[in-house]
Design an enzyme around this catalytic site. Structure first.
Site: not given
Ligand code: BGP
Length: 486
Positions: A192, A385
């Protein structure tokens, strides 16, 4: 018209070292920036979503450097994948996973980031993981930096705003390519890339309090990451001819609130500044013209050399990947209702349902995003993701997570529609395939996995693994190549 997913479509799951591994001080690993993010007990969900909670301060950082606690530093225990990776990969194989997206911890390979020699134990650890994946025919997608930077690089150099980080990162990249060139199928230098702007501690290892000219530092740091990215693409292609190396952003799909041209103009700017900027630099190879005006307006003066511009231009990525969780509304109005989202607080869309954390689910937005990205770059796309964070309850040894199945079904159907629209989408790694510590709210309670991990927010529990209902659902989806989503 294409029918369904290509037959070699890469179905998989994703994790990040800092959120899943644990073993923070084992195997010669150095302390990293994620190990230092504390969780405070008894906070409301709203407080955990607040910027104050997520932001790193001098005080929090100083405390973390001396503390040996794990209970208030959840990234230190993660899901104990460090000790249980064999069991986890066996479960991935049972599900029929074709690819595993994981990250390598920089501090496991170079504990301080600027060490002369790599840590052999760290290299062995990842070698073991890759061997385990290969045993089951699972391909490997490696994120080389998923937020966790050795703390020494923050203390001694001030994070990514220092150009020296490019050299340390390249040395790390070279070590990875030398050791794992035959083990990894897809490489991703940075998770990201736009996180640098929205969460500079995670993205570019900056502590806001320490910056006199914060915006300037953030964008200069991002420039260094862009250059490091391009040089890594170059290095990968030189050291591993034919290798596939990509870029990634957190993709924030926006809708104009109304057909008022003022809202549509805001929409255009939101898309440019939060999304296109990053992928334009990495996939097209140059700073887009619209950013010149943005920098001028914000009084940001970047140091970019002619050589930097040449490196960017000559080394675009091979594929474009992104995370996708929610969409938001662009409006010129100041009084729009707000809601939370990944990395940012956004404007609420009255047509969409929200998760318990206020993230608005929108499968149609995924189809739109895929079409937009393919249309602009004409490069293969990968969804790195996507998933639903929710509170799961174990009842009689089972987790009935229909809400997650519903979310996945809608998003996979949208992917299929995009493929039939003509988009070249070659893989999907569901986020948090196994429960892990939430990156935003630093807790176990927000679960994404199709595999449950018996651990609470403070790291109490057996850490035993349990197949949720969604595990069986995803298995069937993979078996039928996305045809049976029932
Ligand atoms: C993205 C990241 C991840 C992951 C995901 C979900 O921004 O790359 O590492 O954690 O978000 O976010 P969260 O864990 O805050 O729910």
């Amino acid at each position: 018209m294409r029918q369904g997913f290509p037959k070699d479509f890469l179905w998989g799951g994703a994790t990040a070292a800092s959120q899943v591994e644990g073993g923070w001080d084992e195997g010669g690993k150095g302390l990293d920036t994620q190990d230092c993010r504390p969780q405070f007990a008894n906070l409301t969900r709203e407080q955990k979503n607040s910027w104050e909670y997520k932001q790193m301060t001098n005080q929090k950082f100083a405390d973390a450097l001396v503390s040996r606690e794990t209970s208030i530093y959840p990234f230190r225990f993660g899901s104990d994948h460090y000790h249980r990776y064999k069991e986890d990969i066996a479960l991935f194989a049972e599900m029929g996973m074709k690819i595993y997206r994981m990250s390598i911890s920089w501090a496991r390979i170079y504990p301080n980031g600027d060490d002369e020699k790599p840590n052999e134990e760290g290299i062995r650890f990842y070698k073991n993981i890759f061997e385990e994946c290969h045993k089951y025919g699972i391909k490997v997608f490696v994120t080389m930096l998923h937020y966790a930077v050795p703390v020494h690089l923050v203390e001694a150099y001030g994070g990514w705003k220092n150009r020296k980080l490019i050299d340390f990162y390249l040395k790390y990249a070279k070590t990875l390519f030398e050791n794992f060139k035959d083990d990894v199928d897809y490489w991703l230098p940075f998770n990201e890339m736009n996180a640098g702007r929205f969460n500079p501690y995670n993205g570019v290892a900056l502590i806001k309090e320490r910056e006199e000219n914060y915006d300037q530092s953030v964008h200069q740091a991002l420039h260094h990451q862009f250059v490091a990215n391009a040089l890594t693409v170059k290095l990968a292609h030189e050291m591993m001819p034919g290798s596939q190396i990509g870029c990634m952003i957190a993709r924030f799909c926006h809708y104009g609130a109304t057909c008022n041209p003022a809202d549509q103009l805001t929409l255009m700017h939101d898309e440019q500044y939060t999304n296109w900027y990053y992928t334009d630099v990495m996939a097209r190879g140059f700073y887009p013209e619209y950013m010149e005006r943005y920098f001028e307006k914000k009084n940001i003066h970047l140091e970019i050399t002619e050589e930097d511009r040449k490196v960017l231009m000559e080394n675009p990525v091979d594929f474009v990947s992104f995370s996708y969780y929610f969409t938001q509304v662009s409006t010129a109005s100041e009084n729009w209702e707000k809601t939370d989202g990944n990395l940012v607080v956004g404007n609420k869309n009255p047509y969409l349902p929200s998760s318990e954390w206020g993230w608005q689910s929108d499968a149609t937005g995924l189809r739109i995003t895929l079409n937009q990205l393919y249309d602009r770059y004409h490069k293969p796309l990968f969804i790195a993701e996507n998933g639903l964070g929710a509170v799961d309850r174990v009842v009689d040894g089972k987790v009935h997570d229909d809400y997650r199945i519903g979310y996945l079904r809608d998003h996979i159907q949208a992917m299929k529609d995009a493929v039939e629209d003509g988009v070249d989408l070659f893989g999907y790694t569901m986020w948090g395939i196994i429960d892990l510590v939430s990156c935003g709210s630093i807790e176990m309670s927000k679960r994404y996995g199709v595999i449950y991990v018996d651990a609470d927010d403070q790291g109490n529990g057996t850490f035993d693994r349990l197949r949720k209902d969604s595990f069986y659902w995803y298995k069937k989806c993979i078996e039928t190549n996305g045809e049976d989503l029932g």
